[in-house]
Write a protein that holds these residues in place. Structure first.
Motif, PDB file in Angstrom:
ATOM      1  N   TYR A 172      18.303  24.399  26.427  1.00  0.00           N
ATOM      2  CA  TYR A 172      18.701  25.192  25.150  1.00  0.00           C
ATOM      3  C   TYR A 172      17.373  25.695  24.290  1.00  0.00           C
ATOM      4  N   SER A 173      16.059  25.130  24.220  1.00  0.00           N
ATOM      5  CA  SER A 173      15.019  25.659  23.779  1.00  0.00           C
ATOM      6  C   SER A 173      14.891  27.296  24.142  1.00  0.00           C
ATOM      7  N   ASP A 174      14.644  26.879  25.595  1.00  0.00           N
ATOM      8  CA  ASP A 174      14.069  28.516  26.357  1.00  0.00           C
ATOM      9  C   ASP A 174      15.600  29.086  25.773  1.00  0.00           C
ATOM     10  N   THR A 175      17.121  29.130  25.921  1.00  0.00           N
ATOM     11  CA  THR A 175      17.836  29.857  25.607  1.00  0.00           C
ATOM     12  C   THR A 175      17.872  30.505  23.581  1.00  0.00           C
ATOM     13  N   ALA A 176      17.342  28.866  22.922  1.00  0.00           N
ATOM     14  CA  ALA A 176      16.861  29.720  21.696  1.00  0.00           C
ATOM     15  C   ALA A 176      16.438  30.877  21.318  1.00  0.00           C
ATOM     16  N   TRP A 177      15.502  31.077  21.904  1.00  0.00           N
ATOM     17  CA  TRP A 177      14.826  32.913  22.435  1.00  0.00           C
ATOM     18  C   TRP A 177      15.122  33.762  22.104  1.00  0.00           C
ATOM     19  N   VAL A 178      16.863  33.554  23.092  1.00  0.00           N
ATOM     20  CA  VAL A 178      18.340  34.290  22.204  1.00  0.00           C
ATOM     21  C   VAL A 178      18.131  35.297  21.134  1.00  0.00           C
ATOM     22  N   TYR A 179      18.093  33.711  20.575  1.00  0.00           N
ATOM     23  CA  TYR A 179      18.948  33.380  18.402  1.00  0.00           C
ATOM     24  C   TYR A 179      17.678  34.621  17.819  1.00  0.00           C
ATOM     25  N   SER A 180      16.344  34.062  18.482  1.00  0.00           N
ATOM     26  CA  SER A 180      15.121  34.238  18.220  1.00  0.00           C
ATOM     27  C   SER A 180      15.014  36.144  18.176  1.00  0.00           C
ATOM     28  N   ALA A 181      15.282  36.024  19.513  1.00  0.00           N
ATOM     29  CA  ALA A 181      14.953  37.881  19.369  1.00  0.00           C
ATOM     30  C   ALA A 181      16.150  38.492  18.801  1.00  0.00           C
ATOM     31  N   ALA A 182      17.207  38.083  18.721  1.00  0.00           N
ATOM     32  CA  ALA A 182      18.015  38.253  17.631  1.00  0.00           C
ATOM     33  C   ALA A 182      17.966  39.202  16.309  1.00  0.00           C
ATOM     34  N   SER A 190      21.338  26.772  13.319  1.00  0.00           N
ATOM     35  CA  SER A 190      22.289  28.344  13.692  1.00  0.00           C
ATOM     36  C   SER A 190      22.186  28.208  14.986  1.00  0.00           C
ATOM     37  N   THR A 191      20.899  27.471  14.872  1.00  0.00           N
ATOM     38  CA  THR A 191      20.581  27.461  17.370  1.00  0.00           C
ATOM     39  C   THR A 191      21.126  26.554  17.611  1.00  0.00           C
ATOM     40  N   PHE A 192      21.142  25.057  17.170  1.00  0.00           N
ATOM     41  CA  PHE A 192      21.086  23.882  17.672  1.00  0.00           C
ATOM     42  C   PHE A 192      22.239  23.240  17.454  1.00  0.00           C
ATOM     43  N   TRP A 193      23.240  23.633  16.598  1.00  0.00           N
ATOM     44  CA  TRP A 193      23.909  22.903  15.874  1.00  0.00           C
ATOM     45  C   TRP A 193      24.934  22.216  16.882  1.00  0.00           C
TER      46      TRP A 193
END
Length: 450
Positions: free
Chosen positions: A51-61, A287-290
């Motif tokens: 999940y910490s890797d895919t957190a970059w999707v939200y950060s990129a947005a 928003s990312t990890f709830w």
């Protein structure tokens, strides 16, 4: 000051709400994250993806969103609200549709389409409907802004259900547990992940077309000539860096503005910038990890989708409530209350594990209802402090604070999670929100919303 009311203003607000319903599906990433991560882990046997890797999707947005809000102001001035929002919506919905292809190849490409392109589209489209609404109801900017961005908060109410119903209609549990994280492994669930992006893109595009047709500026609102702008930039700042006045052609009264080229030089700008910066840590993290956090002790996918949907109602309602409080009292009073509530919630979040589903449901709803106020209070504070003329550009500059915090959160998430796990995130969010509280206290000059 005249107040444009009636059907024309109502139509513009409805159009803005429809557009923001689609833009607000940014908050469905918390719901989608387990599906995306699970698909990437097991479809391509990328067992190290978490999940910490895919957190970059939200950060990129978020980075895409923040980097284009200032650009949106220039496009808005030149082409008007409809063409500006059309361009942004095309980028957003197109990026989501392309994710049907990119998710079948790599996470990096998902970062590009479901992250960056999605965010670029949101950034171009985000502020324009708010600006239109505040022009139609100039004496109730907080309410106008709150009503419009309520759509942004409410988008997840509809589309969390759509995503979960499409991908996991049988409510199958997450069977795979790795280092206190759960992942889907069922082929029937994973096979539905790519097609859901086509479904979502089609739904968003339909709502966006209707919203764009309803959107327009008031007929008598005319922008100041560029020559007047150049003169105004020198005369519109007092010695303290705060606005004096400018003349808006076609209107009788004097209004105040500070050019976006000057606003960042003022003390008020940086107090607002850092207040949003520190508040952004908690809202980006949550928003990312709830859902990923909830899955550590709640193994009911459809229940978590219900939680996300109801939380989006609080997200929408919170924007209206905090905007109303900003109108009734002041930005400072409302923001101090917001920071205090958010600090208490983050500091006590681990209690949800002891009680279970019921308290988790309450806390998630309250959290979304609280941090949503940032998106109705800060835009109005921007318009109140620096004027309406350069509102889009000035708010874009202010929003860069959230972009930087998103990058920091994405970089540090793996390390924080490995060292002090979930408790570390909550503790960090508590400290950041409390520091934002201190910064808001430093705003000494009270000015009513205009």
């Amino acid at each position: 000051m005249p107040c444009w009311i009636g059907w024309p203003a109502t139509r513009v607000i409805i159009g803005g709400v429809l557009i923001h319903l689609t833009l607000g599906t940014l908050y469905t990433f918390g719901n989608m994250n387990p599906y995306i991560t699970s698909y990437l882990r097991y479809k391509f046997r990328a067992s190290d993806t978490d999940y910490s890797d895919t957190a970059w999707v939200y950060s990129a947005a978020t980075m895409g969103m923040g980097s284009t809000i200032v650009l949106a102001g220039a496009i808005y001035d030149r082409f008007g609200p409809r063409k500006t929002v059309s361009f942004g919506c095309l980028l957003m919905s197109g990026g989501i549709a392309l994710t049907y292809v990119t998710i079948q190849h790599s996470l990096a490409l998902v970062d590009l389409t479901y992250g960056l392109m999605f965010g670029l589209g949101i950034g171009i489209s985000y502020v324009v409907p708010m600006s239109c609404a505040m022009k139609w109801i100039p004496d109730r900017k907080g309410l106008a802004c709150g009503l419009t961005v309520a759509g942004f908060g409410g988008g997840a109410f509809i589309f969390d259900y759509v995503q979960t119903w499409f991908i996991n209609p049988d409510n199958d549990p997450l069977p795979k547990h790795v280092d206190d994280k759960y992942y889907f492994t069922q082929e029937k669930i994973l096979s539905r992940v790519p097609p859901v992006f086509c479904v979502l893109a089609g739904c968003y595009a339909a709502l966006q077309v209707i919203g764009i047709l309803l959107l327009r500026d008031p007929p008598e609102m005319r922008l100041v000539d560029e020559e007047d702008d150049e003169e105004g930039e020198e005369s519109s700042l007092t010695d303290g860096g705060l606005p004096t006045s400018f003349t808006s052609h076609g209107r009788d009264e004097q209004e105040q503005y500070v050019s976006w080229k000057q606003s960042w030089k003022t003390k008020d700008f940086w107090l607002l910038w850092f207040s949003l910066f520190f508040n952004s840590q908690g809202l980006v993290f949550f928003s990312t990890f709830w859902k990923a956090y909830g899955q550590t002790f709640i193994h009911d996918d459809q229940f978590l989708a219900v939680v996300g949907s109801f939380a989006s109602l609080f997200n929408a309602g919170g924007r209206i409530l905090w905007g109303y409080l900003g109108d009734k009292f002041s930005f400072k009073v409302a923001m101090l209350c917001l920071c205090a509530v958010f600090t208490v919630l983050m500091a006590t979040y681990k209690l949800t594990e002891l009680v279970g589903k019921s308290l988790f449901f309450i806390y998630v709803c309250l959290t979304f209802g609280t941090f949503s106020g940032n998106y109705s209070l800060f835009p109005v504070a921007t318009a109140q402090t620096f004027g309406q003329r350069y509102f889009v550009q000035n708010y874009g500059l202010l929003f860069t604070s959230q972009v930087i915090m998103s990058v920091i959160t994405a970089f540090t998430a793996p390390y924080i999670q490995n060292v002090i796990v979930w408790y570390g995130f909550f503790l960090l969010s508590t400290g950041c929100s409390f520091f934002s509280f201190i910064l808001v206290l430093a705003l000494k000059q009270e000015r009513p919303f205009i």
